[in-house]
Design an enzyme around this catalytic site. Structure first.
Site, PDB file in Angstrom:
ATOM      1  CG  ASP A  30      -2.066   0.996   1.088  1.00 51.83           C
ATOM      2  OD1 ASP A  30      -3.216   0.539   0.996  1.00 51.83           O
ATOM      3  OD2 ASP A  30      -1.807   2.226   1.076  1.00 51.83           O
ATOM      4  CG  ASN A  86     -12.224  -0.490   4.000  1.00 49.73           C
ATOM      5  OD1 ASN A  86     -12.520  -0.993   5.082  1.00 49.73           O
ATOM      6  ND2 ASN A  86     -11.106   0.198   3.823  1.00 49.73           N
ATOM      7  CG  HIS A  99      -8.797  -2.894  -2.293  1.00 49.46           C
ATOM      8  ND1 HIS A  99      -9.752  -2.193  -2.990  1.00 49.46           N
ATOM      9  CD2 HIS A  99      -8.579  -2.201  -1.144  1.00 49.46           C
ATOM     10  CE1 HIS A  99     -10.096  -1.119  -2.299  1.00 49.46           C
ATOM     11  NE2 HIS A  99      -9.404  -1.099  -1.166  1.00 49.46           N
ATOM     12  CG  HIS A 101      -6.829  -2.802   3.250  1.00 52.60           C
ATOM     13  ND1 HIS A 101      -6.108  -1.669   2.937  1.00 52.60           N
ATOM     14  CD2 HIS A 101      -8.080  -2.590   2.765  1.00 52.60           C
ATOM     15  CE1 HIS A 101      -6.893  -0.804   2.301  1.00 52.60           C
ATOM     16  NE2 HIS A 101      -8.092  -1.334   2.183  1.00 52.60           N
TER      17      HIS A 101
END
Ligand code: 5GP
Ligand code: ZN
Length: 113
Positions: A30, A86, A99, A101
């Site tokens: 990230d 999210n 995606h 995390h």
């Protein structure tokens, strides 16, 4: 999706620090890490979010978690880690390509919201 930044990262049109790739999944650091280790794991297929997972595409979620286990081993996250995805406005999803995390490399807080 021609205007999707994660599709561009997968195609190599935007540079990224890759940590893992296979036929289905791409993973990279990230750009704005929220933990000592913060990896984004994305399917190569453009799916907007976890709200769009169906019987037809749910295999990609299994492939993402398979990749996560490999990446966690490779990065030495044997003390544990967290995987978060999210969804939408209330979930604070900023990139509309699903995606996951992968957060770790240190003690995370108990708070998840
Ligand atoms: P979201 O808020 O949608 O769950 O997560 C999007 C994540 O993508 C954020 O953590 C943000 O830092 C990361 N991100 C956004 N643009 C880029 C980029 O161009 N490169 C990388 N490596 N990460 C990005
Ligand atoms: Zn995309």
């Amino acid at each position: 999706m021609s205007d999707c930044i994660f599709c561009k990262i997968i195609k190599g049109e935007i540079p990224s620090k890759k940590v893992y790739e296979d036929d289905c999944v791409y993973a990279f650091h990230d750009i704005n890490p929220q933990a000592a280790v913060h990896i984004l794991i994305v399917p190569k297929t453009h799916i907007e979010s976890a709200a769009d997972i169906t019987a037809e595409n749910s295999m990609i979620v299994g492939r993402v978690f398979e990749a996560a286990a490999k990446i966690a081993k490779e990065l030495g996250l044997e003390n544990g880690f967290r995987i978060v995805t999210n969804v939408g406005k209330y979930g604070c999803q900023s990139v509309k390509h699903i995606h996951f995390h992968l957060l770790g490399g240190e003690q995370l807080t108990e708070k998840m919201s």
